[in-house]
Design a protein around this motif. Sequence first.
Motif, short mmCIF file in Angstrom:
data_model
loop_
_atom_site.label_atom_id
_atom_site.label_comp_id
_atom_site.label_asym_id
_atom_site.label_seq_id
_atom_site.Cartn_x
_atom_site.Cartn_y
_atom_site.Cartn_z
N PRO A 81 39.11 -22.68 -22.32
CA PRO A 81 37.40 -23.34 -21.78
C PRO A 81 37.45 -22.27 -20.41
N TRP A 82 36.16 -22.61 -19.87
CA TRP A 82 35.48 -22.16 -18.42
C TRP A 82 36.22 -22.71 -17.56
N ALA A 83 36.93 -22.03 -16.90
CA ALA A 83 37.74 -22.58 -15.62
C ALA A 83 36.66 -22.68 -14.29
N ARG A 84 36.47 -23.79 -13.45
CA ARG A 84 35.24 -23.85 -12.53
C ARG A 84 34.25 -23.81 -12.83
N SER A 85 33.96 -24.03 -14.50
CA SER A 85 32.63 -23.74 -14.98
C SER A 85 31.32 -24.50 -14.31
N THR A 86 30.62 -23.90 -14.49
CA THR A 86 28.84 -25.01 -14.20
C THR A 86 27.68 -24.59 -14.88
N ILE A 87 27.56 -25.81 -15.53
CA ILE A 87 25.85 -26.12 -15.86
C ILE A 87 24.88 -26.82 -15.57
N MET A 88 23.54 -25.58 -14.93
CA MET A 88 22.74 -26.11 -14.88
C MET A 88 21.63 -27.10 -15.67
N LEU A 89 21.51 -27.98 -15.53
CA LEU A 89 20.28 -28.51 -16.55
C LEU A 89 18.34 -28.39 -16.24
N ALA A 90 17.55 -27.28 -16.46
CA ALA A 90 16.31 -27.41 -15.63
C ALA A 90 15.64 -28.04 -17.19
N GLU A 126 31.65 -29.20 -14.93
CA GLU A 126 30.61 -29.60 -14.24
C GLU A 126 28.80 -29.32 -14.24
N VAL A 127 27.94 -30.10 -14.22
CA VAL A 127 26.91 -30.41 -14.74
C VAL A 127 26.29 -30.82 -13.63
N GLY A 128 24.82 -30.42 -13.40
CA GLY A 128 24.12 -29.67 -12.14
C GLY A 128 22.83 -29.95 -12.71
N LEU A 129 21.63 -31.25 -12.49
CA LEU A 129 20.11 -31.46 -13.45
C LEU A 129 19.07 -31.20 -11.93
N VAL A 130 18.63 -30.17 -12.85
CA VAL A 130 17.33 -29.72 -12.05
C VAL A 130 15.79 -30.46 -12.45
N THR A 131 15.02 -31.07 -11.85
CA THR A 131 13.57 -30.97 -12.99
C THR A 131 12.40 -30.50 -11.79
N PHE A 132 12.03 -29.99 -12.67
CA PHE A 132 10.48 -28.68 -12.03
C PHE A 132 8.72 -29.57 -12.41
N ALA A 133 8.01 -29.79 -12.00
CA ALA A 133 7.00 -29.72 -12.81
C ALA A 133 6.51 -28.77 -11.81
N GLY A 134 4.93 -29.25 -10.70
CA GLY A 134 4.26 -28.16 -9.76
C GLY A 134 5.93 -27.92 -8.87
N SER A 135 6.79 -29.42 -8.15
CA SER A 135 7.89 -28.74 -7.40
C SER A 135 9.43 -29.09 -8.24
N SER A 237 26.98 -11.09 -18.23
CA SER A 237 28.50 -11.53 -17.37
C SER A 237 28.88 -12.07 -16.59
N TYR A 238 28.14 -12.80 -16.44
CA TYR A 238 29.23 -13.98 -15.38
C TYR A 238 29.22 -15.32 -15.97
N ASN A 239 30.80 -15.89 -16.32
CA ASN A 239 31.88 -16.37 -17.50
C ASN A 239 31.45 -17.52 -16.88
N SER A 240 31.28 -18.14 -15.57
CA SER A 240 32.01 -19.45 -15.18
C SER A 240 30.28 -19.74 -14.87
N ALA A 241 29.36 -19.22 -15.02
CA ALA A 241 28.12 -20.42 -15.20
C ALA A 241 26.94 -20.50 -15.87
N ALA A 242 26.17 -21.50 -16.50
CA ALA A 242 25.20 -20.72 -16.89
C ALA A 242 23.87 -21.82 -16.60
N ILE A 243 22.75 -21.46 -17.28
CA ILE A 243 21.26 -22.83 -17.51
C ILE A 243 20.83 -22.78 -18.03
#
Length: 366
Positions: A81-90, A126-135, A237-243
């Motif tokens: 499993p990833w160590a200190r991994s983060t996924i950003m959901l946009a 860890e998971v973060g959440l980003v929403t986008f439209a005009g802003s 090559s950066y294995n600690s995060a993904a979008i």
Amino acid sequence: MFYLWPEYLWALLAVPLLPVVYLWLLRRRGKPAVRFSSVAVVRAAHAGRQWRRHVPPALLLVACCGLLFAAARPVARVPLPWARSTIMLAMDVSLSMRVSDVKPTRLKAAQEAAKLFLSELPREVEVGLVTFAGSTQVVQRATHDRGALVTAIDAFQMQTGTAVGNAIVMSLSELFPDHGLDVGEMTYGNNQNYGGRGGAGNSGNGGNGNNRRSNARSLDDRVKPQPKQITPVAPGSYNSAAIILLSDGRRTTGVDTLEAAKMAADRGVRVYVVGLGTVDGESMSNGMPIYLRLDEPTLREVARMTGGEYHHAGTAEKLRSVYETLSSRVQVQSRETEITALIALGAALLAATAAALSMLWHRRIA
């Protein structure tokens, strides 16, 4: 597999000497002189248990081999499993997400699929959440709290416009807060005129004063960190995060999508893209089909540039299956990992087992 300290492997040449020493000790040990009326009876009584005396030394020999092998510090590619991994959901929250070609609507289907995705992820990610439209907004910083993420997903509010590039940059700014990435600066620049009065035709001291005011900067501008100069790395090559980027349209404002993708690629961050809806476009009541048309070529290029993957999800079922596939992809990475501790632990367990069996069978550690 390779070794950080390969010179310690020479110590394994001494291993064949250990059985020789063991056999020599057995022969050297004197036999107790005991009189029996029948030697055959004694031999028959102990014949079935002779193998036991050799089991503890054999286990101890294997344990010694393991410790010598661990001393060389072996490194192998193992799935972990990833160590200190983060996924950003946009996620796209533009007005076109209310279309019902994906039942019940694109937005509802995306929300349900995102929540299913969260339930499939390991708890340590860890998971973060980003929403986008005009802003673009960070509606939830990266967290292990799945409940907070679900609450944020259920509270989406749709807006006009589609700033796909801004969503990627905003996700990168969360992953690399020290890089000084400013979506507003990249979108609008910093060309404000603080003078407001006076021009080329002004003369005298008043004109010079206005010129000085026009070149002044606010305190906020002076303390704003400059974008960090980075050395580009290999894409993916950066294995600690993904979008993970979900969109049903094409960019109408903000940072150029491919420029943002290059920023992600230079940092080694993979972008997995989910295209939702129709590629050909569909009419709305306000007569703007362009906002419903999926810019599939650009989204595919984003995935290619960053080493990610592109998936088209035309139905709610397909969308859910895509998220399940992404979940399985981002859970585990095969990485070069030092396995010294595992081998040493195994050797210690073998040595402890040898001692326990010796005490159980022979009432001594020998």
